[in-house]
Design a protein around this motif. Structure first.
Motif, PDB file in Angstrom:
ATOM      1  N   ASP A   1      57.306  28.511 -84.984  1.00  0.00           N
ATOM      2  CA  ASP A   1      57.263  27.912 -86.328  1.00  0.00           C
ATOM      3  C   ASP A   1      56.971  28.971 -87.386  1.00  0.00           C
ATOM      4  OD1 ASP A   1      57.938  25.320 -85.619  1.00  0.00           O
ATOM      5  OD2 ASP A   1      55.856  24.738 -85.264  1.00  0.00           O
ATOM      6  N   LYS A   2      56.023  29.865 -87.095  1.00  0.00           N
ATOM      7  CA  LYS A   2      55.730  30.955 -88.039  1.00  0.00           C
ATOM      8  C   LYS A   2      56.938  31.873 -88.184  1.00  0.00           C
ATOM      9  CE  LYS A   2      50.719  31.484 -87.469  1.00  0.00           C
ATOM     10  NZ  LYS A   2      49.672  32.384 -86.941  1.00  0.00           N
ATOM     11  N   LEU A   3      57.586  32.163 -87.064  1.00  0.00           N
ATOM     12  CA  LEU A   3      58.754  33.052 -87.098  1.00  0.00           C
ATOM     13  C   LEU A   3      59.872  32.437 -87.942  1.00  0.00           C
ATOM     14  CD1 LEU A   3      60.153  35.643 -86.239  1.00  0.00           C
ATOM     15  CD2 LEU A   3      60.883  34.470 -84.161  1.00  0.00           C
ATOM     16  N   TYR A   4      60.120  31.149 -87.777  1.00  0.00           N
ATOM     17  CA  TYR A   4      61.148  30.488 -88.578  1.00  0.00           C
ATOM     18  C   TYR A   4      60.807  30.537 -90.069  1.00  0.00           C
ATOM     19  CZ  TYR A   4      63.071  28.583 -84.227  1.00  0.00           C
ATOM     20  OH  TYR A   4      63.624  28.442 -82.978  1.00  0.00           O
ATOM     21  N   ARG A   5      59.537  30.342 -90.406  1.00  0.00           N
ATOM     22  CA  ARG A   5      59.140  30.413 -91.825  1.00  0.00           C
ATOM     23  C   ARG A   5      59.365  31.819 -92.375  1.00  0.00           C
ATOM     24  NH1 ARG A   5      54.969  26.972 -89.981  1.00  0.00           N
ATOM     25  NH2 ARG A   5      53.508  28.701 -89.847  1.00  0.00           N
ATOM     26  N   GLU A   6      59.103  32.835 -91.572  1.00  0.00           N
ATOM     27  CA  GLU A   6      59.336  34.216 -92.005  1.00  0.00           C
ATOM     28  C   GLU A   6      60.838  34.503 -92.134  1.00  0.00           C
ATOM     29  OE1 GLU A   6      57.115  36.492 -93.065  1.00  0.00           O
ATOM     30  OE2 GLU A   6      55.551  34.981 -92.796  1.00  0.00           O
ATOM     31  N   LEU A   7      61.634  34.036 -91.180  1.00  0.00           N
ATOM     32  CA  LEU A   7      63.082  34.238 -91.255  1.00  0.00           C
ATOM     33  C   LEU A   7      63.677  33.516 -92.460  1.00  0.00           C
ATOM     34  CD1 LEU A   7      64.250  33.962 -87.530  1.00  0.00           C
ATOM     35  CD2 LEU A   7      64.210  36.006 -88.963  1.00  0.00           C
ATOM     36  N   ALA A   8      63.116  32.366 -92.792  1.00  0.00           N
ATOM     37  CA  ALA A   8      63.612  31.608 -93.954  1.00  0.00           C
ATOM     38  C   ALA A   8      63.491  32.430 -95.231  1.00  0.00           C
ATOM     39  CB  ALA A   8      62.846  30.290 -94.087  1.00  0.00           C
ATOM     40  N   LYS A   9      62.504  33.323 -95.300  1.00  0.00           N
ATOM     41  CA  LYS A   9      62.329  34.170 -96.482  1.00  0.00           C
ATOM     42  C   LYS A   9      63.470  35.183 -96.633  1.00  0.00           C
ATOM     43  CE  LYS A   9      57.291  33.863 -96.231  1.00  0.00           C
ATOM     44  NZ  LYS A   9      56.064  34.615 -95.947  1.00  0.00           N
ATOM     45  N   CYS A  10      64.185  35.456 -95.550  1.00  0.00           N
ATOM     46  CA  CYS A  10      65.320  36.395 -95.592  1.00  0.00           C
ATOM     47  C   CYS A  10      66.563  35.736 -96.177  1.00  0.00           C
ATOM     48  CB  CYS A  10      65.647  36.903 -94.192  1.00  0.00           C
ATOM     49  SG  CYS A  10      64.325  37.856 -93.433  1.00  0.00           S
ATOM     50  N   ILE A  11      66.594  34.398 -96.179  1.00  0.00           N
ATOM     51  CA  ILE A  11      67.741  33.665 -96.718  1.00  0.00           C
ATOM     52  C   ILE A  11      67.489  33.429 -98.202  1.00  0.00           C
ATOM     53  CG2 ILE A  11      69.100  31.545 -96.606  1.00  0.00           C
ATOM     54  CD1 ILE A  11      68.076  31.236 -93.681  1.00  0.00           C
ATOM     55  N   LEU A  12      68.277  34.068 -99.052  1.00  0.00           N
ATOM     56  CA  LEU A  12      68.095  33.956-100.493  1.00  0.00           C
ATOM     57  C   LEU A  12      68.928  32.834-101.099  1.00  0.00           C
ATOM     58  CD1 LEU A  12      68.106  37.763-101.363  1.00  0.00           C
ATOM     59  CD2 LEU A  12      66.141  36.281-100.891  1.00  0.00           C
ATOM     60  N   ASP A  13      70.103  32.587-100.525  1.00  0.00           N
ATOM     61  CA  ASP A  13      70.988  31.546-101.051  1.00  0.00           C
ATOM     62  C   ASP A  13      72.107  31.343-100.034  1.00  0.00           C
ATOM     63  OD1 ASP A  13      71.992  29.656-102.806  1.00  0.00           O
ATOM     64  OD2 ASP A  13      72.754  31.103-104.264  1.00  0.00           O
ATOM     65  N   TRP A  14      72.888  30.300-100.236  1.00  0.00           N
ATOM     66  CA  TRP A  14      74.113  30.125 -99.461  1.00  0.00           C
ATOM     67  C   TRP A  14      75.126  29.369-100.297  1.00  0.00           C
ATOM     68  CZ3 TRP A  14      70.362  27.554 -95.717  1.00  0.00           C
ATOM     69  CH2 TRP A  14      70.108  26.233 -96.054  1.00  0.00           C
ATOM     70  N   LYS A  15      76.376  29.445 -99.854  1.00  0.00           N
ATOM     71  CA  LYS A  15      77.440  28.700-100.544  1.00  0.00           C
ATOM     72  C   LYS A  15      78.450  28.236 -99.506  1.00  0.00           C
ATOM     73  CE  LYS A  15      79.695  33.018-101.886  1.00  0.00           C
ATOM     74  NZ  LYS A  15      80.047  33.900-102.967  1.00  0.00           N
ATOM     75  N   GLY A  16      79.036  27.078 -99.799  1.00  0.00           N
ATOM     76  CA  GLY A  16      80.038  26.531 -98.894  1.00  0.00           C
ATOM     77  C   GLY A  16      79.471  25.667 -97.786  1.00  0.00           C
ATOM     78  N   LEU A  17      78.171  25.384 -97.821  1.00  0.00           N
ATOM     79  CA  LEU A  17      77.540  24.564 -96.787  1.00  0.00           C
ATOM     80  C   LEU A  17      77.517  23.108 -97.271  1.00  0.00           C
ATOM     81  CD1 LEU A  17      76.092  24.428 -94.066  1.00  0.00           C
ATOM     82  CD2 LEU A  17      73.949  24.807 -95.274  1.00  0.00           C
ATOM     83  N   THR A  18      78.365  22.287 -96.669  1.00  0.00           N
ATOM     84  CA  THR A  18      78.455  20.884 -97.060  1.00  0.00           C
ATOM     85  C   THR A  18      77.820  19.996 -95.995  1.00  0.00           C
ATOM     86  OG1 THR A  18      80.596  20.604 -95.987  1.00  0.00           O
ATOM     87  CG2 THR A  18      80.616  21.259 -98.325  1.00  0.00           C
ATOM     88  N   ALA A  19      77.538  18.770 -96.386  1.00  0.00           N
ATOM     89  CA  ALA A  19      76.916  17.816 -95.462  1.00  0.00           C
ATOM     90  C   ALA A  19      77.819  17.582 -94.248  1.00  0.00           C
ATOM     91  CB  ALA A  19      76.636  16.505 -96.190  1.00  0.00           C
ATOM     92  N   SER A  20      79.130  17.460 -94.470  1.00  0.00           N
ATOM     93  CA  SER A  20      80.030  17.223 -93.336  1.00  0.00           C
ATOM     94  C   SER A  20      80.084  18.434 -92.406  1.00  0.00           C
ATOM     95  CB  SER A  20      81.432  16.851 -93.813  1.00  0.00           C
ATOM     96  OG  SER A  20      82.014  17.906 -94.539  1.00  0.00           O
ATOM     97  N   LEU A  21      80.009  19.636 -92.949  1.00  0.00           N
ATOM     98  CA  LEU A  21      79.989  20.837 -92.121  1.00  0.00           C
ATOM     99  C   LEU A  21      78.745  20.868 -91.245  1.00  0.00           C
ATOM    100  CD1 LEU A  21      81.059  23.659 -91.315  1.00  0.00           C
ATOM    101  CD2 LEU A  21      79.765  24.565 -93.224  1.00  0.00           C
ATOM    102  N   VAL A  22      77.592  20.592 -91.842  1.00  0.00           N
ATOM    103  CA  VAL A  22      76.348  20.576 -91.063  1.00  0.00           C
ATOM    104  C   VAL A  22      76.460  19.540 -89.954  1.00  0.00           C
ATOM    105  CG1 VAL A  22      73.870  20.107 -91.105  1.00  0.00           C
ATOM    106  CG2 VAL A  22      74.907  21.413 -92.958  1.00  0.00           C
ATOM    107  N   ALA A  23      76.887  18.321 -90.309  1.00  0.00           N
ATOM    108  CA  ALA A  23      76.950  17.219 -89.346  1.00  0.00           C
ATOM    109  C   ALA A  23      77.955  17.467 -88.223  1.00  0.00           C
ATOM    110  CB  ALA A  23      77.275  15.921 -90.068  1.00  0.00           C
ATOM    111  N   SER A  24      79.083  18.106 -88.542  1.00  0.00           N
ATOM    112  CA  SER A  24      80.133  18.278 -87.532  1.00  0.00           C
ATOM    113  C   SER A  24      79.999  19.556 -86.715  1.00  0.00           C
ATOM    114  CB  SER A  24      81.510  18.236 -88.191  1.00  0.00           C
ATOM    115  OG  SER A  24      81.689  19.347 -89.051  1.00  0.00           O
ATOM    116  N   LYS A  25      79.367  20.596 -87.268  1.00  0.00           N
ATOM    117  CA  LYS A  25      79.353  21.894 -86.582  1.00  0.00           C
ATOM    118  C   LYS A  25      77.963  22.432 -86.225  1.00  0.00           C
ATOM    119  CE  LYS A  25      83.832  22.595 -87.249  1.00  0.00           C
ATOM    120  NZ  LYS A  25      84.783  22.497 -86.191  1.00  0.00           N
ATOM    121  N   LEU A  26      76.924  22.015 -86.951  1.00  0.00           N
ATOM    122  CA  LEU A  26      75.628  22.686 -86.782  1.00  0.00           C
ATOM    123  C   LEU A  26      74.516  21.794 -86.239  1.00  0.00           C
ATOM    124  CD1 LEU A  26      75.728  24.680 -90.135  1.00  0.00           C
ATOM    125  CD2 LEU A  26      76.303  25.515 -87.848  1.00  0.00           C
TER     126      LEU A  26
END
Length: 136
Positions: free
Chosen positions: A58-83
């Motif tokens: 859980d701590k590691l995921y919180r630290e890795l989340a800090k490396c993600i500054l932004d994203w684009k092209g991530l839609t609800a259907s993409l998350v639901a169908s692929k991730l």
């Protein structure tokens, strides 16, 4: 005159693509910073008086989340169908998912390969620099 290497403190970030699905703006993490992160996420337990070190994911995921500054092209259907199986309200399939801490953590914890990808991408200086140069 002898040239001495000296680490340059600079914020480097670049866009990377996750498996052809969507683009992520990643902040570079140096080896020494990654080591600090990993040390911060370690916990020690004792079994029969012998120390055993574990990574608190859980701590590691919180630290890795800090490396993600932004994203684009991530839609609800993409998350639901692929991730990750998620509930998608009717009519919101093409809605872009905002890059929030909660959404980052869900993907890091639940999407296969995403956490490993973020860790690898955030430490790949040459790929981030190539992407910066390609965009300019």
């Amino acid at each position: 005159m002898t040239l001495e290497l000296e680490k340059k403190d600079v914020d480097i970030s670049g866009w990377v693509n996750f498996e052809g699905y969507f683009d992520i703006l990643i902040r570079y993490t140096s080896m020494s910073d990654l080591q600090l992160i990993l040390n911060k996420c370690k916990s020690t337990s004792y079994i029969k008086h012998q120390p055993k070190e574990d990574i608190d994911t859980d701590k590691l995921y919180r630290e890795l989340a800090k490396c993600i500054l932004d994203w684009k092209g991530l839609t609800a259907s993409l998350v639901a169908s692929k991730l990750v199986p998620i509930k998608v309200p009717e009519g919101q399939e093409n809605t872009e998912i905002p890059c929030t801490d909660k959404n980052k953590l869900l993907l890091l914890k639940e999407a296969y390969g995403f956490a490993a990808f973020i860790q690898q991408a955030s430490t790949d200086l040459s790929a981030l620099k190539q992407e910066i140069e390609r965009k300019n």
